[in-house]
Design a protein around this motif. Sequence first.
Motif, PDB file in Angstrom:
ATOM      1  N   LEU A  34       2.662   1.831  -3.732  1.00  0.00           N
ATOM      2  CA  LEU A  34       2.049   3.072  -4.230  1.00  0.00           C
ATOM      3  C   LEU A  34       2.879   4.309  -3.946  1.00  0.00           C
ATOM      4  N   LEU A  35       4.036   4.113  -3.311  1.00  0.00           N
ATOM      5  CA  LEU A  35       4.986   5.220  -3.149  1.00  0.00           C
ATOM      6  C   LEU A  35       6.132   5.091  -4.148  1.00  0.00           C
ATOM      7  N   ASP A  36       6.047   4.104  -5.053  1.00  0.00           N
ATOM      8  CA  ASP A  36       7.087   3.880  -6.063  1.00  0.00           C
ATOM      9  C   ASP A  36       7.105   5.065  -7.049  1.00  0.00           C
ATOM     10  N   VAL A  82       0.838   8.340   5.042  1.00  0.00           N
ATOM     11  CA  VAL A  82       1.333   9.602   5.621  1.00  0.00           C
ATOM     12  C   VAL A  82       1.742  10.513   4.473  1.00  0.00           C
ATOM     13  N   GLY A  83       1.671  11.795   4.716  1.00  0.00           N
ATOM     14  CA  GLY A  83       1.990  12.737   3.645  1.00  0.00           C
ATOM     15  C   GLY A  83       0.763  12.992   2.783  1.00  0.00           C
ATOM     16  N   GLU A  84       0.995  13.749   1.729  1.00  0.00           N
ATOM     17  CA  GLU A  84      -0.116  14.172   0.875  1.00  0.00           C
ATOM     18  C   GLU A  84      -0.418  13.120  -0.186  1.00  0.00           C
ATOM     19  N   GLY A  85      -1.453  13.379  -0.980  1.00  0.00           N
ATOM     20  CA  GLY A  85      -1.748  12.519  -2.126  1.00  0.00           C
ATOM     21  C   GLY A  85      -3.067  11.785  -1.995  1.00  0.00           C
ATOM     22  N   GLY A  89      15.920  14.438   3.371  1.00  0.00           N
ATOM     23  CA  GLY A  89      16.888  14.678   2.291  1.00  0.00           C
ATOM     24  C   GLY A  89      16.943  13.567   1.264  1.00  0.00           C
ATOM     25  N   VAL A  90      15.997  12.642   1.350  1.00  0.00           N
ATOM     26  CA  VAL A  90      16.035  11.464   0.479  1.00  0.00           C
ATOM     27  C   VAL A  90      15.779  11.843  -0.985  1.00  0.00           C
ATOM     28  N   GLY A  91      14.749  12.632  -1.247  1.00  0.00           N
ATOM     29  CA  GLY A  91      14.408  13.015  -2.629  1.00  0.00           C
ATOM     30  C   GLY A  91      15.569  13.735  -3.324  1.00  0.00           C
ATOM     31  N   GLN A 102       0.833  -1.206   0.000  1.00  0.00           N
ATOM     32  CA  GLN A 102       0.000   0.000   0.000  1.00  0.00           C
ATOM     33  C   GLN A 102       0.866   1.254   0.000  1.00  0.00           C
ATOM     34  N   TRP A 103       0.688   2.110   1.017  1.00  0.00           N
ATOM     35  CA  TRP A 103       1.483   3.348   1.075  1.00  0.00           C
ATOM     36  C   TRP A 103       2.514   3.298   2.198  1.00  0.00           C
ATOM     37  N   GLY A 104       2.933   2.123   2.577  1.00  0.00           N
ATOM     38  CA  GLY A 104       3.960   2.008   3.615  1.00  0.00           C
ATOM     39  C   GLY A 104       3.382   1.684   4.968  1.00  0.00           C
TER      40      GLY A 104
HETATM   41  P1  IMP Z   1      10.235  11.054   1.139  1.00  0.00           P
HETATM   42  O1  IMP Z   1      10.453   9.593   0.953  1.00  0.00           O
HETATM   43  O2  IMP Z   1      10.743  11.572   2.474  1.00  0.00           O
HETATM   44  O3  IMP Z   1      10.730  11.886  -0.014  1.00  0.00           O
HETATM   45  O4  IMP Z   1       8.648  11.303   1.174  1.00  0.00           O
HETATM   46  C1  IMP Z   1       7.831  11.089   0.039  1.00  0.00           C
HETATM   47  C2  IMP Z   1       6.521  10.439   0.429  1.00  0.00           C
HETATM   48  O5  IMP Z   1       6.748   9.115   0.879  1.00  0.00           O
HETATM   49  C3  IMP Z   1       5.799  11.157   1.574  1.00  0.00           C
HETATM   50  O6  IMP Z   1       4.405  11.061   1.357  1.00  0.00           O
HETATM   51  C4  IMP Z   1       6.201  10.344   2.787  1.00  0.00           C
HETATM   52  O7  IMP Z   1       5.264  10.471   3.831  1.00  0.00           O
HETATM   53  C5  IMP Z   1       6.194   8.944   2.183  1.00  0.00           C
HETATM   54  N1  IMP Z   1       7.059   8.003   2.914  1.00  0.00           N
HETATM   55  C6  IMP Z   1       8.400   7.958   2.912  1.00  0.00           C
HETATM   56  N2  IMP Z   1       8.831   6.941   3.686  1.00  0.00           N
HETATM   57  C7  IMP Z   1       7.751   6.323   4.177  1.00  0.00           C
HETATM   58  C8  IMP Z   1       7.551   5.174   5.028  1.00  0.00           C
HETATM   59  O8  IMP Z   1       8.471   4.497   5.482  1.00  0.00           O
HETATM   60  N3  IMP Z   1       6.253   4.870   5.291  1.00  0.00           N
HETATM   61  C9  IMP Z   1       5.222   5.561   4.785  1.00  0.00           C
HETATM   62  N4  IMP Z   1       5.353   6.619   3.996  1.00  0.00           N
HETATM   63  C10 IMP Z   1       6.612   7.001   3.681  1.00  0.00           C
END
Ligand code: IMP
Length: 428
Positions: free
Chosen positions: A226-228, A272-275, A131-133, A10-12
């Motif tokens: 779905l965060l791919d 978590v986060g937007e979308g 800082g991952v992105g 799903q989304w993590g």
């Molecule tokens: P980033 O990975 O920090 O760039 O965040 C991008 C998106 O991925 C955001 O919506 C974050 O909330 C989500 N995200 C990043 N890592 C995780 C995780 O481990 N679990 C759930 N969502 C994550």
Amino acid sequence: MPAIVLVGAQWGDEGKGKATDLLGSSVDYVVKFNGGNNAGHTVVIDGETYALHLLPSGILTPGVVPVIGNGVVVDLGVLFEEIDALEARGVDTSALVVSANAHLLPPYNRSLDKVVERFLGSRRIGTTGRGVGPTYADKMSRVGLRVQDLFDEKILRQKVEGALVQKNQLLVKVYNRRAVTVDEIVDELMGYADRLRPMVADTSLLLAKAIDEGANVVLEGGQATLLDVDHGTYPFVTSSNPTSGGACTGAGIPPTRIDRVVTVMKAYTTRVGEGPFPTELTNEDGVRLRKDGGEFGTTTGRPRRCGWLDAVVGRFAVRVNGTTDFVLTKLDVLTGWDQVPVCVAYDVDGVRHDEMPMTQTDFHHATPIYEYLEGWDEDISGARSLAELPAAARRYVEAVQELCGAPISAVGVGAGRESIIAVRDLIG
Ligand code: IMP
């Protein structure tokens, strides 16, 4: 036995650490193949809670070699903080191996991640701010720094100089931050070099040899399907490939060596986060799921958005990852509802969609078509076989399996390591 890929559906935050645990002592290597310290695994062992961000969850299992693969971005400060915290609690971390090709997450990318989000305002992604992105962007733009650069200070300095030509322009002229100097970056990174050196290896070679010798290798994805960055809800995604294909590039293992793809799916959905999130519950029911499931981010502490299970997402995860087994987690959180809805398809502007809509515009317009399954009241945390579940809970598991199109090989029924129903072996 070749390699097993473990990914989120799903989304993590599906509870992948728990699935790794289930594989337990039969695993020889656990490889993190994507992401960085944006991840958050919570593992509960003997009542002790361990929150891991950068380290693979296998670090907690004696006898397992934890590997940080080439596809990971490594914040060295965080790496050593996590190592020190675990060592202080008596966990031996000496087996950790880090790929020489993994990218380093430099401090300026942490600043940029945060400030870019602020500037995006209502269009922000809701990143974890680690800082991952920006670090993956540097990798693709070929201005990244790699672990191996720490062993050639001259090269490291040249690369930092090259990167800062752009970064300082951005920091100062666009975002009104202070410039950083080559010396401060090189000094900070080189400060870790001696400690890191013994952990660094050609992990692709190491893993290829291990597989040849019959070792059990688990490739563990951070984040989820779905965060791919290619297959998820772009742009509301992370910057790497947490799907099973990413396991190959992020670990240096070919697809022909992969034998099982275990996909971890929570019995409901969180984000978590937007979308977009079609089954999100913005009412009291969502609050109840969040409370019952303890749905607050491991990395940022943010309350997670909660909703019902989405079988369209489940089917998509099966298709994109080639799922051979599901691990369904947190079924116990659904105890106490009269009915448990499961989304079986979407209504998009009056048209039924049984598969993920092709465009994000349609996905944003998707409203769930629910099937209502009977709920249960019994405490299921002690169940260790499907037969020990109340009939309605068993039917829920069966329905999810049928709707998503892959067998459920394990069901999580509580927070502890032992709170799991193993239906069939994930190895063998
Ligand atoms: P980033 O990975 O920090 O760039 O965040 C991008 C998106 O991925 C955001 O919506 C974050 O909330 C989500 N995200 C990043 N890592 C995780 C995780 O481990 N679990 C759930 N969502 C994550």
